[in-house]
Every structure is written in C-alpha cells, then in structure tokens.
Design an enzyme around this catalytic site. Structure first.
Site, PDB file in Angstrom:
ATOM      1  N   TRP A  62       3.520  -9.820   1.504  1.00  0.00           N
ATOM      2  CA  TRP A  62       3.062  -8.518   1.994  1.00  0.00           C
ATOM      3  C   TRP A  62       3.328  -7.407   0.985  1.00  0.00           C
ATOM      4  O   TRP A  62       4.385  -7.341   0.371  1.00  0.00           O
ATOM      5  CB  TRP A  62       3.811  -8.207   3.294  1.00  0.00           C
ATOM      6  CG  TRP A  62       3.762  -6.779   3.749  1.00  0.00           C
ATOM      7  CD1 TRP A  62       4.445  -5.715   3.218  1.00  0.00           C
ATOM      8  CD2 TRP A  62       2.991  -6.245   4.830  1.00  0.00           C
ATOM      9  NE1 TRP A  62       4.146  -4.557   3.892  1.00  0.00           N
ATOM     10  CE2 TRP A  62       3.258  -4.856   4.895  1.00  0.00           C
ATOM     11  CE3 TRP A  62       2.106  -6.794   5.764  1.00  0.00           C
ATOM     12  CZ2 TRP A  62       2.675  -4.019   5.846  1.00  0.00           C
ATOM     13  CZ3 TRP A  62       1.529  -5.963   6.710  1.00  0.00           C
ATOM     14  CH2 TRP A  62       1.816  -4.600   6.741  1.00  0.00           C
ATOM     15  N   ASP A  65       2.591   0.515   0.586  1.00  0.00           N
ATOM     16  CA  ASP A  65       2.422   1.730  -0.204  1.00  0.00           C
ATOM     17  C   ASP A  65       2.749   1.545  -1.688  1.00  0.00           C
ATOM     18  O   ASP A  65       3.752   0.913  -2.039  1.00  0.00           O
ATOM     19  CB  ASP A  65       3.360   2.833   0.301  1.00  0.00           C
ATOM     20  CG  ASP A  65       3.307   3.021   1.801  1.00  0.00           C
ATOM     21  OD1 ASP A  65       2.492   2.358   2.459  1.00  0.00           O
ATOM     22  OD2 ASP A  65       4.083   3.839   2.307  1.00  0.00           O
ATOM     23  N   ARG A 194      11.255  11.525   4.485  1.00  0.00           N
ATOM     24  CA  ARG A 194      11.066  10.449   3.503  1.00  0.00           C
ATOM     25  C   ARG A 194      10.008  10.781   2.439  1.00  0.00           C
ATOM     26  O   ARG A 194       9.310  11.775   2.500  1.00  0.00           O
ATOM     27  CB  ARG A 194      10.652   9.163   4.217  1.00  0.00           C
ATOM     28  CG  ARG A 194       9.398   9.256   5.080  1.00  0.00           C
ATOM     29  CD  ARG A 194       9.157   7.920   5.782  1.00  0.00           C
ATOM     30  NE  ARG A 194       8.050   7.963   6.726  1.00  0.00           N
ATOM     31  CZ  ARG A 194       8.169   8.278   8.006  1.00  0.00           C
ATOM     32  NH1 ARG A 194       9.366   8.610   8.488  1.00  0.00           N
ATOM     33  NH2 ARG A 194       7.110   8.271   8.799  1.00  0.00           N
TER      34      ARG A 194
END
Length: 586
Positions: A62, A65, A194
């Site tokens: 996987w 971003d 974040r």
C-alpha cells in the site's frame, strides 16, 4: 489484554470506515467477499493486468500520500506513505512509514528501504505526512507528523540524513529534541494537527512552515518560525484560516510568477509581482487552492478572491487526486506537483492484487498570464517512453461520427488531440448552478446526450461491443460574458464488475472564442490509470478504471475520437504513441 482489545476494536472500526470512504461494498455486511478467486494464479493475473507500467508505485503493498520530494545532488527523492506489511491501509494498524525511492529522471525509479519508521515515543503510532526542505549549506531536512498513541494525538518531528555523502540518502536520523512542535494552542484539536509544509524564508531571515489544523472548529494553516529549523515558535495568528471546513490537511504553500512556466525557490528572495498559492486537501477527496499575495508585514496569506462556498474553489485536479505535494526542481527551474490516486475497487481487491495506490504523473505547475488559474502539464521526461507514433490530420467529425484510432498499444498510450470549432452559434446556454456539482452535470450530460457544441472527445479502453468503455469529452456553453467549456471523464461504463466506484468527474474552464478556436486534450492511459489534461492543462482529471476485458483478456481495447454534438468539429491534429514500461529497480 484490555489495551489489546481496544486496539483490535479500533482496527475493525477503521476497516469499516475505510471501505465506506471508498464508496464500495461496506464491510458491515460481513461477507468478506473477494471479487476474484484467491488462488495464487488469480491474484497474479489481477495484480499484473491492473498494475500501471509508468505511473509511480513501489513493487508491492500500500501507498498513499506523497510525503515530500526534492532534487538533491543530481538525484530526485520521492518520499511517500507506505505500508511495509501489506496492501491494506496501514493507518488501521498504526504502522505507516515513509517509503523512499530515487530517480535520475522522475520516470525510472529505484526502490529503497523506508526512510522513517515509527520507533520513538513521538511517532510510535505512525509516521505521517510532512515535507522535505534543503537548508543553507546544502543540508536536507525532513519535518513530519508523528502519532503519539491510538487516539492519534499528533506532533511534528525532525529527521536528517545520517550520511550526506551517500548519493541516495538511504539512512535518516531523528532529532534528539523531537517532537519539535506540540499542539499547545488554545482551541486546537490535537488529533487534527498535521502535515507541515516545505519551509520558506521570510524577510527577517527566519524559516517558516505552516501546519494544517482544526482550530476552534475551523480550518487553519498555523504558522511557525525558526532560526535553525529545529526550534520553533508559533506565530500568534494563522497564515490563513476559514470556516469552509473543520480541517485542512496536506497543505502546500508556494510562490508563482504570472505567465512564467518556471518555478520559484522558496529558500530565495521572491521577485516582485509574484503571487502565492495555498493548496489544501479536504473532505478526503478534494485538493483545492487559492491564489493571492503573501503579506510580508502581516506574515499572512491574503487571497485575491474569497469564496464562502468551498465547492466553488478551483481544484488542482477534478478526479481521483489527493494529498498533492509540490517541490522546486532546481535542475530545470520548475515546480513539480503530484498526488496520490487511490484504488476505487475494494480493500479485498487490494489484498488480491498485492498492491494498492499509485501516484499521478509528475506535473509541471505554473500560473497563467492573467494570474487567475494554475496550469499543469506532464513533465517532459515522460515523453522518453513514447514509441510507435501515429498521426492523423484534418479529420472532420460530424454529428454521430466515430473515428477509430489504430496502430498503437491502447492499454498504454499517450494521446494528444486538438479539436477546432467551426462555429460557436450552436452553443447551449450556461447555467451557473452547474458549478456547484460538476459531477452531477457530467452524469446528466453524458457522451450519449446530444448537444449544440459537443459532446466531442474520445472513447478509450472500449470492449469490442462497447459494453465497457471510458470517455473523456467536452461541451461548450455560452455564458453572459464568455464561453464555458465542460470537461468530463465518465467512468460509469468503464467496467462490468459490480461494486466499483465509477463516477463521472468534471470541471469547467473559460474559453475565449475570439482568441482561440482549438480545445486541446491530452490523455495518458496506463492500464488502470487514465490521466487527462484539457485546454492546455486548465482542467486535469485523474481516474482509475478496472475493465473486465483487461483481466479476462477478451479481444482488445479500442480507442475512438467522436462527436455527438450538432456542430461539426475539426481535428487538425491527432497524435498518439504507445508507451513503454518505466524501469523500476528494487
């Protein structure tokens, strides 16, 4: 034991949330259905047939971003969110790391070991997105978000290369004073704090970054200053804030010059006349941006236009394109942007394929001459993969015409078409309410619905009987002041498989018939990826498709140029190439 039960319960909840977000078969039905048989041979076929050949993705597992990119000592570095343990979303198991790959040309990549892993108290539950900056003295540095616990309390951390003489910067060391920024702000939601930006230098010589946050229920880009990039002080006011949503993530902030295709280095003085762009990711689906000025005295971003309804904000891309990140490419003096394109089948399919997620083609991004819109185009390096060119000129497409494009590999292709309007008189009237939901309008005004000028475009990945196909097309409308072009990428018949997310993406751009009569379309086809650029890059649409014929090897995929509007359209030039596979090294 109690803590383990809580963790397992949270993972199960997140699995359900994950499938729901992806708009596919929810896990709450308890079926656990895989769309294909789970024999090793079946997994191999599915994974290979849908796996892209020239879009960026690691050999397995996987990704999501882009964390940050940089060009350093002759090497491009791409950092990205990665699950080393499988092809499922690692955020459900608190094990996400920074993957790391390097390239000499942004196309052919060498896969390396992860750069940053969760192994300290300030990131023990995951190393989330951040950015890379090159400081004075040629010092690369990473700032990233760390998760402290399963409640996702978030802090910002620093990492530096262990050995700068290593051309690939394989190993990174975390700063001794991590976390360097903590969520000690009144009204700040510590679980929504974040994705620090790349650093830039202000007129006082101090470094600055912005961090996405939920502040008092609103979206905010919190601003921080530092002399050394290790010790940070919060500026009392945000760089910018809005009540458009409750959280902005994956912020990007950079300078651009109107009409200049070149990029600007944020570590240098910004020239007069430059604009600034604030890009935000929101709603787990949309990358929006605002163009404005960076007020040096106020240390604040001031948009040229403030739109209360975020649905009217321009987008970097109108399709499956999220968490984009840009960087200044000092080798060619340009700014490059790319993003995560998620799978739109199911998490069980991800396991079957053995991989999930790709990144868009790296794009050069710049500001148009009017200073109102960002333009994007695939980096020129992608053209090195072109082969077997075909060329057609002076095609006339009347209402109902379908012209088949033959002679290239239709599963891996780069196609450029110019459409020339012979008349503008047949343009249908434009309804401004369509801007609030362009996908809805693309569904209602599909390629089979006749119009005045359009739909015209092309059909790709079409089965022999057209039961499966994807179409990318335009329509031209007359508004009160000008003409508006609708570009759609319609996936509703892209596959016969059930349970897929197959929207009709769309976006509008303005068209001046007096100055330009041609509307350009370029589409990169890469098996399960369809990436389109309309009007010279004014509207971009990234899409993911999963045709049954591609897996079952039924017949071949066809490609057509078409016109279904009343007005005749001329194609002065159609060029197309087969695309070779990019080289990837493990």
């Amino acid at each position: 034991i109690a803590k383990q039960i809580v963790v397992i319960a949270d993972i199960l909840i997140k699995l359900c949330e994950y499938d729901t977000i992806r708009l596919v078969r929810p896990c709450s039905n308890g079926e656990g259905v895989f769309f294909y048989p789970q024999s090793p041979k079946a997994r191999s076929i599915v994974g290979k047939r849908y796996r892209t050949d020239y879009h960026f993705q690691p050999p397995k597992n996987w990704i999501n971003d882009p964390c940050g990119s940089m060009y350093y000592n002759g090497v491009y570095h791409e950092f990205y969110q990665y699950n080393p343990n499988g092809s499922y979303n690692p955020n459900i198991s608190y094990n996400i790391v920074w993957g790391h790959s390097v390239s000499m040309d942004l196309i052919n990549w060498i896969n390396l070991e992860p750069a940053i892993e969760p192994d300290t108290p300030s990131d023990i539950s995951g190393c989330w997105t951040g950015s890379a900056t090159i400081l004075s003295g040629d010092q690369p540095i990473i700032i990233y978000t760390g998760l402290l616990d399963i409640q996702k309390h978030q802090v910002q951390n620093i990492a530096l290369p262990k050995n700068r003489s290593d051309p690939y910067l394989r190993e990174w060391t975390k700063a001794h004073n991590n976390p360097v920024i903590q969520p000690v702000v009144p009204g700040l939601n510590s679980s929504q704090f974040r994705d620090p930006t790349t650093g830039w230098i202000g007129p006082d010589g101090l470094w600055r970054i912005a961090v996405g946050a939920e502040l008092n229920g609103y979206s905010a880009a919190l601003l921080y200053k530092s002399e050394d990039f290790l010790n940070w002080t919060r500026v009392e006011h945000p760089l910018y804030s809005s009540n458009s949503s409750n959280m902005w993530e994956c912020l990007d902030f950079f300078a651009v010059l109107p009409g200049s295709g070149g990029g600007l280095d944020l570590s240098s003085a910004i020239p007069n006349g430059a604009k600034h762009v604030l890009k935000v990711s929101m709603n787990c689906t949309d990358d929006m941006y605002m163009i404005g000025v960076y007020d040096l005295k106020r240390d604040a971003f001031v948009p040229d236009t403030v739109l209360d309804d975020s649905r009217l904000w321009p987008r970097i891309d109108y399709g499956n394109f999220y968490a984009s990140k840009s960087f200044f490419d000092s080798k060619h003096g340009r700014r490059i942007i790319w993003a995560w394109s998620s799978e739109t089948d199911s998490s069980s399919d991800d396991v079957a394929k053995g991989w999930a997620g790709i990144h868009s083609i790296p794009r050069t991004i710049w500001l148009d001459s009017h200073g109102k819109q960002l333009l994007q185009w695939p980096v020129e390096e992608i053209e090195s993969l072109r082969t077997n060119e075909i060329n057609h000129q002076a095609l006339e497409l009347k209402k109902g015409d379908l012209f088949e494009i033959k002679g290239i590999e239709t599963l891996q292709a780069d196609v450029e078409i110019d459409f020339e309007l012979t008349s503008i008189n047949d343009a249908d009237p434009f309804d401004p309410s369509w801007l609030f939901d362009t996908e809805k309008h693309c569904r209602e005004a599909g390629a089979s619905v006749h119009g005045g000028i359009g739909p015209f475009g092309f059909v790709i990945l079409a089965s022999d009987n057209m039961e499966e196909h994807t179409d990318v097309h335009f329509r031209v409308y007359k508004s009160q002041q000008n003409y508006m072009v609708l570009m759609c990428s319609d996936l509703r018949r892209s596959s016969l498989r059930p349970g897929l997310y197959t929207p009709a993406y769309g976006g509008f751009f303005e068209f001046d018939f007096e100055k330009e009569r041609k509307i350009s379309l370029r589409t990169l086809i890469d098996r399960s990826a369809v990436e389109s650029f309309g009007g010279g890059g004014r509207v971009c649409i990234m899409a993911r498709v999963y045709p049954v014929a591609l897996v079952d090897d039924i017949g071949c995929a066809h490609m057509y140029a078409f016109n279904n509007g009343s007005a005749t359209v001329i194609v002065p030039q159609l060029r197309a190439w087969s695309m070779r596979r990019a080289q990837a090294s493990v």
